[in-house]
Design a protein around this motif. Structure first.
Motif, short mmCIF file in Angstrom:
data_model
loop_
_atom_site.label_atom_id
_atom_site.label_comp_id
_atom_site.label_asym_id
_atom_site.label_seq_id
_atom_site.Cartn_x
_atom_site.Cartn_y
_atom_site.Cartn_z
N GLN C 52 8.24 14.49 3.37
CA GLN C 52 8.08 15.52 1.92
C GLN C 52 7.36 15.32 1.25
O GLN C 52 6.99 14.04 1.23
CB GLN C 52 9.51 14.81 0.98
N SER C 53 6.17 16.56 0.69
CA SER C 53 5.38 16.35 0.23
C SER C 53 5.66 14.86 -1.61
O SER C 53 6.47 16.25 -1.58
CB SER C 53 4.56 17.42 -0.04
N GLY C 54 4.18 15.36 -1.57
CA GLY C 54 4.39 15.00 -2.94
C GLY C 54 4.38 13.79 -3.84
O GLY C 54 5.42 12.94 -2.89
N GLY C 55 4.66 13.04 -4.81
CA GLY C 55 4.89 11.74 -5.03
C GLY C 55 3.44 11.07 -5.59
O GLY C 55 2.98 11.64 -4.69
N LYS C 56 3.35 10.28 -6.12
CA LYS C 56 2.51 9.25 -6.05
C LYS C 56 2.88 7.53 -5.58
O LYS C 56 3.77 7.59 -6.48
CB LYS C 56 2.16 9.00 -7.84
N LEU C 57 2.01 7.02 -5.31
CA LEU C 57 2.77 5.35 -4.54
C LEU C 57 1.99 4.89 -5.39
O LEU C 57 0.41 4.97 -5.00
CB LEU C 57 2.37 5.64 -3.00
N THR C 58 2.15 3.69 -5.86
CA THR C 58 0.76 2.26 -6.27
C THR C 58 1.54 1.38 -5.80
O THR C 58 2.24 0.91 -5.92
CB THR C 58 2.12 2.18 -7.84
N VAL C 59 0.20 0.57 -5.08
CA VAL C 59 0.26 -0.56 -4.66
C VAL C 59 0.32 -1.08 -5.04
O VAL C 59 -1.54 -1.02 -5.57
CB VAL C 59 -0.08 -0.71 -3.50
N ALA C 60 0.88 -3.16 -5.40
CA ALA C 60 -0.28 -3.68 -6.47
C ALA C 60 -0.84 -4.50 -5.37
O ALA C 60 0.15 -4.94 -4.66
CB ALA C 60 0.93 -4.55 -6.56
N VAL C 61 -1.92 -5.10 -5.13
CA VAL C 61 -2.83 -5.49 -4.60
C VAL C 61 -3.57 -7.09 -5.02
O VAL C 61 -3.76 -6.69 -6.45
CB VAL C 61 -3.64 -5.14 -3.82
N SER C 62 -4.51 -8.02 -5.01
CA SER C 62 -4.01 -8.92 -5.49
C SER C 62 -6.05 -9.20 -5.27
O SER C 62 -6.29 -10.30 -5.74
CB SER C 62 -3.98 -10.90 -4.78
N ASN C 63 -6.13 -7.88 -5.06
CA ASN C 63 -8.48 -8.14 -5.03
C ASN C 63 -8.36 -6.87 -4.35
O ASN C 63 -8.17 -5.98 -4.63
CB ASN C 63 -8.70 -9.07 -3.36
#
Lengths: 313, 317, 540
Positions: C52-63
């Motif tokens: 499916q199209s759309g949406g926002k992905l937030t990824v936590a990174v340590s650097n």
């Protein structure tokens, strides 16, 4: 006129200190904690580095009264050994800071002029940088280890001793009996120092007892940030840091060392208050006039309260 | 203002300027002593000698020490404050983007602690010996002794993790709404102000108690002046004198405590910037941060010293 | 009196706190997958619909890196994972480690010329509209070479055969070039390279996304690239990487639903998030993925100051004694609770260059002591073991175990910056715990064993036999030849009579945590530091 040299073991001093039960209680707590740490080898149920991979991150149990950490080491034993680091850092730091600070203060007060200006401006510069940051900086230069940490923290504590000593020197320098002594032919500098030291010592002692708490707090902060002693030697601050990683698995690991730090620092602060109260009346022993007396007293109060201000974090 | 007073003030300002200049020298010298190289940390451990040499020359780290110092001082006047190797932009840009968070935090913590601290101190002093006084005294004593990072961890454990009502990371700007902003900022501000409230309370209480017995208060009482007037006109004003010194001191310590607080709450302020820069050995950035904070503290001290002159005529020489 | 009351009250508070702490319920043990070698694709629930199209992905990174706009400066693995949202390379790998086309559709190696020819994909545009062609490839490679990137060090000249075919002439044949250039050179629009300021915090790559905004040290936000060459992709509207330095904060952020994914680079971080989100992991709301093919894995091992003739470690028998005296597998499983892979060679078991047939070193304390005695240390000796703060646990455990064979190692933890400096200079005493990337053997071994080593030059003595072996590695013509030479090298280093300049201890695998609604990200499946952001989609 002979001014009686004030002895630290003056019976009035001891009487005042022991008058309040709370102070006695604190003294007992401190002495007991100190003894437990000194005799850690005998008292602690395990060594501070005894690793047991079969019981990792366990909660309180009969075998391990306060649980185990990630390498299976007994937390209670590490707490007891941790006291060694805290007390030794506390003691070493204030000794260093007071010796250097008093010396600088004497020089600045007696020499006056440019030397005094340079010293005082440098002291101002150092104290313009907050304690945590300055000690962080110096530790980055020197590296980890107890002695390095002591040097780093001592540098931040020097200004308070220096300022008190110098203001004492300045106020007493022109006092009647000092001038009289000089007129009688004594070397002015030696005379000043001879009369200053006894009075300065009392203020500095107050500062010392306040600063031990501050030093221990600073050490735990540095250890928490990962700059303290080398593993496997435990320190209460580094134990909180270790526990922080596993905060949700085993909250005990992070909370208990913090409680310990709080108790010890609190006791030092209360004893320090009592010491100040006991020594306070002695300040009236100078022949300075009422106005100078008031000013000195306010400055002293502000200074020791400022030391208490430095006692947190 | 009399000419003598103006001269005194100018002299004091000059003192502060000299302090700051001296500080730049001290910081710069200390900077040279730190082991570790910003270039290597930036390029990573796979860097070749050629790469290292190239960047060392590019960023001027191969110049003689006095030249680097002069360049640094010059950069403060042309607005860049030097170039940060690890973040690849001008230091002033970085500090400018981060200082807002720290100042917000410190200002609020300060306001809260002055108001609450002095209030508690007054209440305790006025109710000396009663239950209120005991409770406040206990909490103040304990509050001073609690490690800042420990308070932070416990608050996170309770409010962010167990209860979930406050975010555990990041700064929520006001643009996202007053509610979220408040929830995001209440924990760090509490952590920062905790020790200060305790100290201000203690100090206010003891100053007020001291002053209560002074002659002029007795005189005022005997003259029939109302109790309220005594408190605010005489007691507080005299209690303020040592309080001011402590307030400035606390401000300095608070700036230091933001290092820990921002670390624990992952706030993008000056404190976390300092920790990151010392870890990546980006000393230019680190030292500039220290300088900015020290300037704030020095200016605060300067203002207080000048004010002392106006508030308490007795300390004027 | 007030003071006494004050005292008992304080005592009461303290006791209350103890009780609180002790009574706080402990969450159950983490339920994460404890057998990393099997990969964790099984954890992901099968989606009910197609992408499916759309949406926002937030990824936590340590650097976070300093500047994602200028690609040539990005070489750090963790930063690449984020940079691959906007940039692409010529080749990529599949889950089995085979090279598959990305921006290049075909390639040919010619050891006799020597040269490598790349046939480029047609119809690809950069996000600023410029075409991707041979000229663009050359321009980019020249840019990399101009800042002294080691990947391009062996390229003599470029030959543009046509718009979509480019031949790279090498100075000398090297079997490593194909992979290092193929994977690590990222392409930026030549027009943007002309004006580097235009790509400050902006990107001009061929990837599925482009940089929308970048707050230094806080977050980087990517948005869809309308010119992307794969029709219909990417599915996500926005992709954000947010910096959360502390793993506990990452775990809280998951529970607060502030983030949809987190990339844990260290074991401790992975463990913290697993414990913190144990409930969500059990209910399937959050899944974790680990790498199973070991590509671009980062190993952690012990390296010795073997160059120092005064050090006991200059004697190969002493180094072998350490290898015999440590039960690396047990330590690995105990410290990392079975969640990190382990190997006793440069490659992972199952990989092509892993040497199954050689005589290996196991765990035998008596043998270790005998070797030490033979080398002249019947009663052991004192030494130092140093490492970074993140390896504290491992260093302490190793020091403890070494006591068994009589080696008394004092633990020293240095801060990360000093650690990095030592890695480059190679000057240290005793034992050092260090990371090494287990990528192409030729490419990495040449940094250590060559006439001009760049890594650990002070720690590892000049060993002509090994230098020759590395030269053979470069000269290997066919894949089969290469594997044979690689296996020989494994035996020379880690066999029973091996040099053991270092002793492999563990293989780190980052862990990717995500909500189960995120599909097809293939994070860590193709290599330890990669995800396929173009394919990722969120179930609404």
């Amino acid at each position: 006129m002979n001014k009686k040299k004030k002895k630290i073991t003056d019976s009035r001093f001891v009487r005042v200190i022991l008058a309040r039960k709370s102070v006695v209680f604190c003294l007992i707590v401190l002495i007991v904690t100190l003894l437990i740490s000194i005799f850690a080898d005998q008292v602690a149920p395990y060594g501070y580095d005894d690793q047991d991979y079969t019981s990792i991150l366990q909660g309180a149990s009969s075998k391990h009264l306060l649980g185990t950490d990630v390498l299976g080491r007994d937390i209670l034993s590490r707490l007891i050994y941790g006291g060694r680091v805290s007390f030794s850092v506390g003691a070493l730091t204030v000794v260093m800071a007071s010796i250097i600070g008093i010396a600088l203060g004497l020089v600045a007060g007696v020499a006056g002029g440019t030397i005094s200006a340079v010293i005082m401006r440098t002291i101002d510069a150092i104290s313009a940088v907050p304690t945590t940051i300055m000690s962080l900086f110096v530790t980055a230069i020197l590296g980890r280890g107890i002695v390095n940490m002591c040097i780093a923290i001592a540098i931040t504590l020097v200004p308070s001793y220096c300022r008190i000593t110098r203001s004492q020197v300045l106020s007493i320098r022109n006092a009647d009996y000092v001038v009289a002594g000089t007129l009688a032919g004594n070397n002015r500098t030696l005379n000043t120092i001879k009369h200053i030291l006894p009075n300065t010592i009392s203020l500095n002692i107050v500062m010392i007892t306040m600063n031990i708490g501050a030093a221990i707090m600073c050490e735990s902060t540095l250890s928490f940030l990962g700059m303290g002693v080398n593993p496997p030697m435990p320190s209460w601050g580094s134990m909180v840091n270790d526990g922080y990683t596993y905060l949700e698995r085993l909250p005990l690991m992070a909370i208990i060392p913090g409680v310990y730090i709080m108790i010890v620092v609190l006791c030092f602060n209360i004893v320090g208050d009592a010491v100040r109260d006991a020594l306070d009346p002695k300040l009236k022993g100078t022949l300075a006039d009422a106005r100078t007396k008031k000013r000195n007293r306010m400055k002293a109060e502000a200074a020791s309260a400022a030391a208490a201000a430095g006692a947190e974090e | 203002m009399k000419g003598k007073q103006v001269r005194k003030i100018l002299k004091r300002v000059l003192q502060s300027l000299i302090t700051i200049v001296l500080l730049t020298v001290i910081l710069f010298l200390l900077m040279q002593l730190i082991p570790g190289n910003p270039i290597i940390n930036f390029l990573g451990s796979n860097a070749t000698d050629e790469e290292i040499a190239y960047y060392t020359h590019l960023y001027g780290y191969d110049l003689p020490v006095w030249q680097q110092y002069v360049n640094w001082i010059k950069s403060m006047f042309d607005g860049t404050m030097g170039f940060s190797v690890s973040l690849q932009r001008n230091v002033s840009e970085i500090i400018f983007s981060r200082i807002g968070v720290t100042l917000t935090l410190v200002t609020w913590a300060f306001i809260v602690s002055v108001i609450l601290g002095v209030a508690f101190g007054i209440i305790a002093a006025l109710n000396r010996g009663k239950a209120v006084d005991t409770v406040i005294s206990i909490l103040s004593n304990a509050g001073i002794a609690m490690p800042v990072f420990w308070i932070g961890i416990i608050l996170i454990l309770i409010f962010a993790i167990r209860l979930g009502i406050c975010p555990s990371y990041g700064y929520t700007p006001i643009s996202k709404g007053l509610g979220p902003w408040f929830r995001g900022i209440v924990l760090p501000v509490t952590v920062l102000s905790f020790p200060s409230i305790s100290i201000f309370a203690r100090q206010t209480r003891s100053s007020m108690l001291d002053v209560i017995n002074q002659d002029y208060v007795m005189t005022a009482k005997s003259k029939g002046v109302k109790k309220r007037d005594i408190i605010f006109k005489h007691q507080l004003r005299n209690a303020l004198v040592p309080l001011l010194t402590i307030i400035v001191n606390r401000f300095a310590q608070m700036m230091g405590a933001t290092v820990l607080t921002e670390n624990i709450f992952t706030l993008p302020g000056m404190g976390s910037l300092m920790i990151n820069s010392i870890n990546s050995r980006d000393l230019q950035l680190f030292v500039d941060c220290i300088l900015v904070i020290a300037v704030f503290v020095t200016v605060a001290n300067l203002i207080v010293d000048i004010l002392y002159g106006f508030i308490d005529p007795r300390t004027k020489e | 009196m007030t003071s006494r009351k004050r005292f008992w009250a304080i005592l009461l508070c303290v006791c209350l706190m103890f009780t609180l702490a002790a009574c706080t319920p402990k969450p159950a043990e983490p339920q994460g997958n404890t057998d990393p070698s099997q990969g964790t694709q099984g954890n992901e629930q099968q989606p009910t619909t197609g992408p499916q199209s759309g949406g926002k992905l937030t990824v936590a990174v340590s650097n976070l890196f300093a500047d994602y706009g200028y690609a040539p400066r990005i070489s750090n693995n963790a930063a690449l994972m984020q940079a691959w949202a906007a940039y692409e390379s010529l080749l990529t790998t599949d889950a089995n480690g085979n090279d598959v086309p990305l921006l290049a559709t075909k390639w040919e190696s010619n050891p006799s010329e020597p040269s490598i020819t790349f046939y480029l994909r047609e119809g690809v545009k950069f996000s600023d509209g410029e075409p991707f062609n041979a000229a663009a490839v050359q321009r980019n490679m020249e840019e990399y070479a101009s800042i002294n990137r080691s990947e391009l060090a062996n390229i003599e000249s470029y030959e543009i055969i046509n718009d979509y075919t480019i031949k790279l002439h090498q100075k000398a044949w090297s079997s490593a070039d194909l992979h290092t250039i193929g994977f690590y050179v990222l392409f930026t629009s030549p027009k943007a390279l002309q004006d580097v300021d235009s790509i400050k915090d902006r990107s001009a790559g061929t990837g599925p996304f482009m940089i929308k905004s970048f707050e230094s040290g806080v977050r980087i936000v990517y948005e869809k690239n309308p010119n992307y060459w794969q029709e219909g992709k990417p599915y996500l509207d926005e992709l954000e990487f947010v910096l959360i330095a502390d793993a506990s904060a990452m775990s809280s952020a998951f529970r607060a639903k502030d983030i949809e994914a987190a990339f844990a680079t260290t074991f401790v971080a992975g463990d913290t998030i697993s414990s913190g989100c144990a409930a969500q992991i059990r209910s399937g709301e959050v899944v974790s993925e680990k790498n199973s093919n070991g590509l671009v894995a980062v190993g952690r091992g012990l390296i010795f100051d073997s160059s120092n003739s005064n050090s006991p470690f200059s004697d190969a028998r002493v180094r072998r004694a350490v290898a015999w005296g440590l039960d690396e597998e047990l330590l690995n499983n105990a410290i990392f609770q079975g969640q990190q892979m382990w190997t006793d060679q440069f490659a992972l078991p199952g990989q092509a260059s892993y040497n199954d047939s050689m005589k290996k070193v196991g765990y035998d304390v008596e043998k270790a002591k005998a070797l030490l005695a033979e080398a002249g240390y019947p009663n052991g000796f004192n030494t130092v073991i140093t490492g970074a703060p993140s390896d504290q646990t491992m260093i302490t455990a190793v020091a403890n175990s070494l006591k068994e064979i009589g080696i008394n190692a004092e633990v020293t933890v240095v801060d990360t910056a000093t650690f990095n400096s030592v890695l480059v200079s190679g000057v240290f005493d005793g034992i050092y715990v260090f990371p090494y990337t287990m990528g192409d053997m030729a490419f990495y071994m040449t940094k250590v064993f060559s006439a001009t080593p760049t890594s650990f030059k002070a720690a590892i003595p000049n060993t002509p036999v090994l230098i020759d072996q590395v030269k053979k590695l470069f000269a290997a013509g066919s894949d089969a030849d290469k594997v044979k030479v690689e296996k020989e090298m494994e035996e020379m280093l880690f066999g029973e009579d091996g040099y053991f300049f270092w002793d492999p201890m563990t293989v780190m695998s980052p862990t990717f945590f995500k909500i189960s609604a995120l599909h097809d990200d293939q994070a860590l499946q193709t290599s330890q530091w990669k995800a396929v952001w173009a394919d990722a989609w969120l179930e609404q």
